[in-house]
Design a protein around this motif. Structure first.
Motif, mmCIF file in Angstrom:
data_model
loop_
_atom_site.group_PDB
_atom_site.id
_atom_site.type_symbol
_atom_site.label_atom_id
_atom_site.label_comp_id
_atom_site.label_asym_id
_atom_site.label_seq_id
_atom_site.Cartn_x
_atom_site.Cartn_y
_atom_site.Cartn_z
ATOM 1 N N PRO A 99 0.813 -1.230 0.000
ATOM 2 C CA PRO A 99 0.000 0.000 0.000
ATOM 3 C C PRO A 99 0.841 1.272 0.000
ATOM 4 C CG PRO A 99 -0.700 -1.530 1.744
ATOM 5 C CD PRO A 99 0.601 -2.022 1.229
ATOM 6 N N ALA A 100 2.119 1.168 0.377
ATOM 7 C CA ALA A 100 2.970 2.354 0.514
ATOM 8 C C ALA A 100 3.802 2.634 -0.737
ATOM 9 C CB ALA A 100 3.892 2.187 1.720
ATOM 10 N N ILE A 101 3.716 1.740 -1.738
ATOM 11 C CA ILE A 101 4.559 1.940 -2.926
ATOM 12 C C ILE A 101 3.934 2.976 -3.850
ATOM 13 C CG2 ILE A 101 5.642 0.827 -4.921
ATOM 14 C CD1 ILE A 101 5.389 -1.828 -3.357
ATOM 15 N N GLY A 102 4.663 4.051 -4.098
ATOM 16 C CA GLY A 102 4.150 5.100 -4.969
ATOM 17 C C GLY A 102 4.191 4.706 -6.438
ATOM 18 N N THR A 103 3.480 5.442 -7.263
ATOM 19 C CA THR A 103 3.408 5.145 -8.694
ATOM 20 C C THR A 103 4.796 5.101 -9.325
ATOM 21 O OG1 THR A 103 1.577 6.721 -8.571
ATOM 22 C CG2 THR A 103 1.998 5.683 -10.719
ATOM 23 N N ASP A 104 5.656 6.036 -8.930
ATOM 24 C CA ASP A 104 6.978 6.118 -9.548
ATOM 25 C C ASP A 104 8.069 5.445 -8.713
ATOM 26 O OD1 ASP A 104 5.969 7.525 -11.683
ATOM 27 O OD2 ASP A 104 6.154 9.453 -10.617
ATOM 28 N N SER A 105 7.676 4.776 -7.642
ATOM 29 C CA SER A 105 8.671 4.105 -6.811
ATOM 30 C C SER A 105 9.134 2.812 -7.479
ATOM 31 C CB SER A 105 8.084 3.760 -5.445
ATOM 32 O OG SER A 105 7.717 4.936 -4.780
ATOM 33 N N VAL A 106 10.335 2.433 -7.114
ATOM 34 C CA VAL A 106 10.897 1.192 -7.642
ATOM 35 C C VAL A 106 11.216 0.287 -6.469
ATOM 36 C CG1 VAL A 106 12.892 0.205 -8.804
ATOM 37 C CG2 VAL A 106 11.844 2.288 -9.694
ATOM 38 N N VAL A 107 10.845 -0.969 -6.601
ATOM 39 C CA VAL A 107 11.142 -1.958 -5.565
ATOM 40 C C VAL A 107 12.012 -3.035 -6.201
ATOM 41 C CG1 VAL A 107 10.183 -3.589 -3.896
ATOM 42 C CG2 VAL A 107 8.892 -1.522 -4.523
ATOM 43 N N THR A 108 13.068 -3.437 -5.496
ATOM 44 C CA THR A 108 13.908 -4.516 -6.012
ATOM 45 C C THR A 108 14.312 -5.411 -4.862
ATOM 46 O OG1 THR A 108 15.817 -5.042 -7.424
ATOM 47 C CG2 THR A 108 16.135 -3.266 -5.823
ATOM 48 N N ASP A 109 14.772 -6.611 -5.200
ATOM 49 C CA ASP A 109 15.224 -7.521 -4.147
ATOM 50 C C ASP A 109 16.620 -8.026 -4.523
ATOM 51 O OD1 ASP A 109 14.534 -9.368 -6.243
ATOM 52 O OD2 ASP A 109 14.598 -10.937 -4.717
ATOM 53 N N VAL A 110 17.218 -8.806 -3.616
ATOM 54 C CA VAL A 110 18.571 -9.316 -3.876
ATOM 55 C C VAL A 110 18.625 -10.836 -3.655
ATOM 56 C CG1 VAL A 110 19.631 -7.139 -3.181
ATOM 57 C CG2 VAL A 110 19.322 -8.939 -1.480
ATOM 58 N N GLY A 111 17.452 -11.471 -3.753
ATOM 59 C CA GLY A 111 17.360 -12.901 -3.446
ATOM 60 C C GLY A 111 18.100 -13.795 -4.432
ATOM 61 N N SER A 112 18.572 -14.923 -3.927
ATOM 62 C CA SER A 112 19.373 -15.855 -4.725
ATOM 63 C C SER A 112 18.542 -16.764 -5.613
ATOM 64 C CB SER A 112 20.223 -16.733 -3.813
ATOM 65 O OG SER A 112 21.115 -15.936 -3.072
#
Lengths: 286, 286
Positions: free
Chosen positions: A84-97
């Motif tokens: 719910p907190a991710i903005g339209t222009d926000s980017v989310v990434t992960d570092v999982g193996s």
């Protein structure tokens, strides 16, 4: 320029990335969140993060970039929490193996923000964990694999690509299925072998003497057995099929080796050891 | 003081020992012999040996101390060849990684000079071979195991003990059976695992890509797969039973791991990885 960077899971990888981005002067504020309070305090004391958020969602709120660096099986939960907190222009990434299981979890958790999520995996690390083990320059000349889907936003991919390039990493785009198959062999299999070898040895009555009379060979072969157990449980279960394929192959090959020793097959042994030796030279050059 | 030191097999171990003894000013002349003419020339050029003998027997003739540093299956042949040249007060020692089979071969080859033979094994080395890989200080703070029998001359044991102490090594006396059992687990098993892993990987179609996307984990785990194939064939066949015992145990444990992954047994995985991790810490401290 990133105004607010959120690092969820401020450990070896998350912490090292924060340090590199800070060192390059590319971030305004770095907010961190994680499960271990003492680790988060240390992260603040070390100057890796500016402050600790009240929770994952609070960390993500208003952040331009959110990096999720928790064990892979927990990524889905974190994404659900921050969605719910991710903005339209926000980017989310992960570092999982592992990437397929993470993508699957992200699709469910993020729903309409799934396009903002860029699955990533820096091929770097050490057997140590926690922010105390973080290093500046950990990713320099290392590969970072991004495995976007058809739905992933092109601008988000570019942003994450730039982020990693800043650390000196060599960023590659790859299909998640291929990623999981390659990493099962290049990383997950060696970890299983190192864990298994240490476990076999420690269960022998004479293990203290065995350790005492060991040299660099055993130490190097088992260095990665010092890795975090929960992190590796998640990787194993998240990449179960691909890992089982190479693990079964290795197990069969080991059976052939045992049979060759049982029949004292000198030629087989020399041929196999030489083939392995040449392969090791090839690895050295790659 | 050694007036004449003979090194038969001037490789990583024989060459490094010669260099240490020379650096300490403890030898008059160092004479070498081996199968590779180019390696022997390099040994002379590097100043590791003073001259090349005409054969193993000529090298041993008149030598106070003879060090045999050839692959273990060749030690018997060398001993047979030099037997007539061994003086009453001469001392012969080897550096082989297995001891029972060497003692057996030595008893037959040396006959009445068997008491002059002190079986030895420096727990040191790298994956590289040849005199070009030799190093000063290779044995400093490392263990050297001597496995004399009841028949071994006490003065000979003392002489070899002193020889190794000069290099900074920590010399230990041990029964050959115990030596072979401990080393099967601490050294021979990890070598089999490293060779086997490289061989499994190189036989996969995608091995070049797998190598390309590997990190320090795979590199460390397989470093010793770069070791010499003939040397390791000899060690394997010379320590067959003890090695098979631990190899079968490891193979069974790996089977349990595969079964646990197949049934997605998260608790089993965490417990095993944690046990391995603690064992690895124990190894680090030993």
């Amino acid at each position: 320029m990133i105004n607010k960077l959120a690092i969820i899971g401020v450990g070896l990888i998350g912490g090292s990335l924060a340090r590199d981005l800070r060192a390059q002067g590319l971030v305004g504020e770095i907010v961190g969140y994680g499960r271990s309070v003492s680790n988060l305090s240390l992260a603040v004391d070390m100057g890796v993060i500016d402050r600790v958020a009240n929770g994952a969602r609070a960390a993500a709120a208003g952040a331009d970039v959110v990096v999720i660096a928790v064990p892979v099986a927990s990524i889905g939960d974190v994404l659900r929490e921050i969605a719910p907190a991710i903005g339209t222009d926000s980017v989310v990434t992960d570092v999982g193996s592992v990437k397929q299981s993470v993508i699957h979890a992200a699709r469910t958790a993020l729903d309409e923000r799934f396009a903002n999520f860029v699955p990533g995996h820096p091929i770097a690390g050490t057997e140590n964990s926690g922010v105390g083990a973080s290093l500046e320059g950990l990713f320099r000349h290392r590969r970072v694999i991004l495995t976007p889907t058809d739905e992933t936003d092109a601008a988000a991919i570019e942003r994450v690509q730039t982020l990693w390039q800043v650390t000196g990493a060599n960023v590659v785009l790859m299909d998640a299925v291929e990623h999981d198959r390659l990493l099962a062999a290049s990383s997950h299999l060696p970890h299983m072998i190192a864990f298994s070898l240490m476990d076999t040895l420690v269960r022998l009555d004479e293990h203290r003497k065995i350790f005492e009379y060991s040299a660099g060979g055993l130490r190097d072969t088992t260095r990665i057995a010092g890795s975090d157990a929960v992190m590796w449980r998640d990787i194993v279960l998240g990449n179960r099929e691909a890992l089982l394929t190479v693990l079964r192959q290795y197990h069969e090959d080991m059976e052939e080796l045992i049979a060759a020793i049982e029949r004292s097959d000198a030629d087989w042994l020399v041929d196999t050891f030489n083939r392995a030796r040449h392969a090791r030279e090839m690895l050295n050059k790659s």
